[in-house]
Scaffold this active site. Structure first.
Site, PDB file in Angstrom:
ATOM      1  N   CYS A 130     -20.509  -0.054  -3.055  1.00  0.00           N
ATOM      2  CA  CYS A 130     -20.556  -0.840  -4.299  1.00  0.00           C
ATOM      3  C   CYS A 130     -21.802  -0.612  -5.141  1.00  0.00           C
ATOM      4  CB  CYS A 130     -20.431  -2.323  -3.977  1.00  0.00           C
ATOM      5  SG  CYS A 130     -18.791  -2.755  -3.404  1.00  0.00           S
ATOM      6  N   ASP A 168       0.854  -1.188   0.000  1.00  0.00           N
ATOM      7  CA  ASP A 168       0.000   0.000   0.000  1.00  0.00           C
ATOM      8  C   ASP A 168       0.885   1.231   0.000  1.00  0.00           C
ATOM      9  OD1 ASP A 168      -3.255   0.217   0.823  1.00  0.00           O
ATOM     10  OD2 ASP A 168      -2.082   2.063   0.892  1.00  0.00           O
ATOM     11  N   ASN A 200     -23.734  -7.311  -9.580  1.00  0.00           N
ATOM     12  CA  ASN A 200     -24.126  -6.300  -8.595  1.00  0.00           C
ATOM     13  C   ASN A 200     -25.386  -5.553  -9.029  1.00  0.00           C
ATOM     14  OD1 ASN A 200     -22.284  -6.843  -6.659  1.00  0.00           O
ATOM     15  ND2 ASN A 200     -21.024  -5.043  -6.966  1.00  0.00           N
TER      16      ASN A 200
HETATM   17  C1  UDX Z   1     -22.205  -5.908  -2.440  1.00  0.00           C
HETATM   18  C2  UDX Z   1     -22.369  -7.304  -3.057  1.00  0.00           C
HETATM   19  O1  UDX Z   1     -23.291  -8.059  -2.275  1.00  0.00           O
HETATM   20  C3  UDX Z   1     -21.017  -7.992  -3.172  1.00  0.00           C
HETATM   21  O2  UDX Z   1     -21.173  -9.238  -3.815  1.00  0.00           O
HETATM   22  C4  UDX Z   1     -20.076  -7.099  -3.971  1.00  0.00           C
HETATM   23  O3  UDX Z   1     -18.801  -7.667  -4.084  1.00  0.00           O
HETATM   24  C5  UDX Z   1     -19.976  -5.721  -3.322  1.00  0.00           C
HETATM   25  O4  UDX Z   1     -21.281  -5.152  -3.200  1.00  0.00           O
HETATM   26  P1  UDX Z   1     -21.883  -4.924   0.023  1.00  0.00           P
HETATM   27  O5  UDX Z   1     -21.934  -3.570  -0.608  1.00  0.00           O
HETATM   28  O6  UDX Z   1     -20.825  -5.223   1.029  1.00  0.00           O
HETATM   29  O7  UDX Z   1     -21.761  -6.076  -1.100  1.00  0.00           O
HETATM   30  O8  UDX Z   1     -23.276  -5.143   0.776  1.00  0.00           O
HETATM   31  P2  UDX Z   1     -24.618  -5.964   0.575  1.00  0.00           P
HETATM   32  O9  UDX Z   1     -24.745  -6.941   1.662  1.00  0.00           O
HETATM   33  O10 UDX Z   1     -24.764  -6.467  -0.791  1.00  0.00           O
HETATM   34  O11 UDX Z   1     -25.704  -4.801   0.831  1.00  0.00           O
HETATM   35  C6  UDX Z   1     -25.768  -3.637   0.015  1.00  0.00           C
HETATM   36  C7  UDX Z   1     -26.916  -2.737   0.419  1.00  0.00           C
HETATM   37  O12 UDX Z   1     -28.171  -3.328   0.100  1.00  0.00           O
HETATM   38  C8  UDX Z   1     -26.998  -2.397   1.918  1.00  0.00           C
HETATM   39  O13 UDX Z   1     -27.287  -1.026   2.068  1.00  0.00           O
HETATM   40  C9  UDX Z   1     -28.130  -3.254   2.424  1.00  0.00           C
HETATM   41  O14 UDX Z   1     -28.770  -2.697   3.549  1.00  0.00           O
HETATM   42  C10 UDX Z   1     -29.052  -3.271   1.213  1.00  0.00           C
HETATM   43  N1  UDX Z   1     -29.936  -4.453   1.148  1.00  0.00           N
HETATM   44  C11 UDX Z   1     -29.396  -5.699   0.985  1.00  0.00           C
HETATM   45  C12 UDX Z   1     -31.326  -4.289   1.205  1.00  0.00           C
HETATM   46  O15 UDX Z   1     -31.834  -3.148   1.336  1.00  0.00           O
HETATM   47  N2  UDX Z   1     -32.121  -5.395   1.103  1.00  0.00           N
HETATM   48  C13 UDX Z   1     -31.621  -6.652   0.943  1.00  0.00           C
HETATM   49  O16 UDX Z   1     -32.414  -7.588   0.847  1.00  0.00           O
HETATM   50  C14 UDX Z   1     -30.209  -6.812   0.889  1.00  0.00           C
END
Ligand code: UDX
Length: 429
Positions: free
Chosen positions: A260, A30, A208
């Site tokens: 993401c 890093d 995604n």
């Molecule tokens: C996501 C993808 O899941 C992962 O595979 C990718 O590599 C990176 O992006 P992440 O951003 O860590 O991961 O979180 P994730 O658990 O997917 O949730 C994203 C958002 O969606 C959160 O704000 C969560 O609260 C929301 N969410 C998730 C919902 O509102 N409803 C759901 O049913 C699931």
């Protein structure tokens, strides 16, 4: 194998650590000297369940080390992973300057054949650009291969996702790097898919965006449920048992956030535009997501009427549970909207309060979730932390001027809350 990971953010640090855990020798690079120092002294710059123990264990075993020097990492490894940020630009497109910089640094340090793997989320065709850049800047003019190997980890579950992936996607231009890449991933016992580079890059954005679409779909259904007197959770259960649909990512709420989904959606819309396709479906996914937040705020103002001079207790600041990450957090967005309406806030999050302090000011940070309701007119649930289900409801009721709860994550049972005398508003039920 001897592996180097460039970039020790979420993806880089967890990937490097899990590679070491299965027996590879890993150097994490890093350019942030303070971060490297912290890691070298046993500190962890992020909160991620299970990570700290794994880092310590693998450093002690001599399989994991940290450095500032890209050249050292390149020289000592056969496979070099790029895991640097690819932040959004104001127009939604992706800033690839970190990737380009690292590609040049790697090129400058290469004196023999190396495999350069892109792990960062990048627009389709980035692999081609990385390849051209390395060729241009590699003075030694040695052979190399560029591989696309997107990461699918979720924050908060990153170690588990890495150790037990659903699939490993490896995008290649020739067969030469395939055996080494398989060797890297064989210990993880996951299906390995070999594709061309462009397809591998597309898989990440397509996956995604599909998950974000699933969330917006259930949020749209939640609007219907409210209008028709149905229950979105029963609907999600009923459709989710169909294996073709699946129950996961069908939780209605105040919308998705994080570093993401919002970014990848905008990028995918932009990428599509650049190759000549207007992805209207995904624009609608974005629209539903912001509408969901507006509707929730309206629910609060419809009930409390004027928010000026009202005090609201907010549970949750992280963008989802099990993380301290507040980037693009719907919970922070909600707090700021409530502040704009004139409400004063008492807020609590199990892990994200420190990080929230840099983006959310003029609020009272409360250490114990059971104190958040003190002198408040209502409680709002903004993040789906499991521990909020253990909130002392009787105490909260006593602390509030009126027992009103707006549950943006459907953590509580509506009938039960109403039986206990709460004015309880949730999403889609
Ligand atoms: C996501 C993808 O899941 C992962 O595979 C990718 O590599 C990176 O992006 P992440 O951003 O860590 O991961 O979180 P994730 O658990 O997917 O949730 C994203 C958002 O969606 C959160 O704000 C969560 O609260 C929301 N969410 C998730 C919902 O509102 N409803 C759901 O049913 C699931």
């Amino acid at each position: 194998m001897k592996l180097t990971i460039i970039g020790t953010g979420y993806v880089g640090l967890v990937t490097g650590t899990c590679f070491a855990e299965v027996g590879h020798h890993v150097i994490c690079v890093d350019n942030d000297a303070a971060k490297v120092k912290l890691l070298q002294s046993g500190g962890i710059p992020i909160y991620e369940p299970g990570l700290e123990e794994l880092v310590k264990k693998n450093v002690a075993a001599g399989r994991l080390s940290f450095t500032n020097s890209t050249a050292e990492g390149v020289k000592k490894s056969d496979v070099i992973f790029i895991a640097v940020p690819t932040p959004p630009q104001p127009d939604g497109s992706v800033d690839l300057s970190f990737i380009e910089r690292v590609a040049r640094d790697i090129a400058g340090a290469m004196t023999e054949y190396k495999i350069v793997v892109d792990k960062s989320t990048v627009p389709v065709k980035t692999g081609e650009k990385v390849s051209e850049t390395i060729k241009r800047y590699c003075k030694a003019q040695v052979d190399f291969d560029v591989v696309s190997n997107p990461e699918f980890l979720r924050e908060g579950f990153a170690v588990g996702d890495l150790m037990k992936p659903d699939r490993v996607v490896i995008g290649v231009r020739s067969q030469r790097p395939v055996a080494a890449m398989k060797e890297v991933y064989t210990p993880f016992n996951a299906p390995i898919i070999i594709t061309d580079i462009n397809s591998a890059e597309l898989i990440k954005h397509a996956a995604n965006s599909f998950l974000a679409l699933k969330i917006s779909y259930i949020n749209a259904i939640s609007i219907l449920c409210e209008a028709a007197g149905a229950n979105v959770e029963q609907v999600a259960h009923g459709i989710g048992l169909d294996e073709r649909i699946g129950r996961r990512f069908l939780n209605a709420g105040i919308g998705f956030g994080g570093s993401c989904f919002p970014k990848d959606l905008s990028a995918f819309i932009k990428i599509s535009e650049q190759v000549g396709y207007e992805f209207k479906l995904l624009k609608e996914v974005q629209r539903i997501n912001s509408e969901q937040m507006e509707r929730f705020v309206k629910k609060i103002t419809d009930t409390l009427w004027v928010l000026k001079d009202k005090k609201i207790g907010v549970l949750g600041l992280a963008f989802k549970q099990n993380t301290d990450d507040v980037r693009m957090s719907p919970a922070i967005d909600l707090c700021q909207r409530l502040q704009k309406e004139g409400a004063s806030l008492r807020v609590h999050d199990p892990k994200a309060m420190d990080k929230a302090k840099s983006v959310l000011s003029n609020v009272t940070y409360v250490d114990d979730m059971n104190d958040v309701a003190e002198d408040c007119d209502a409680i709002v649930i903004a993040t789906e932390w499991d521990e909020f289900k253990k909130l002392d409801l009787d105490r909260a009721k006593k602390l509030l001027s009126h027992p009103i709860m707006f549950d943006g994550r459907n953590l509580f049972d509506r009938a039960e809350m109403e039986k206990r005398g709460w004015v309880y508003k949730s999403v889609g039920r």
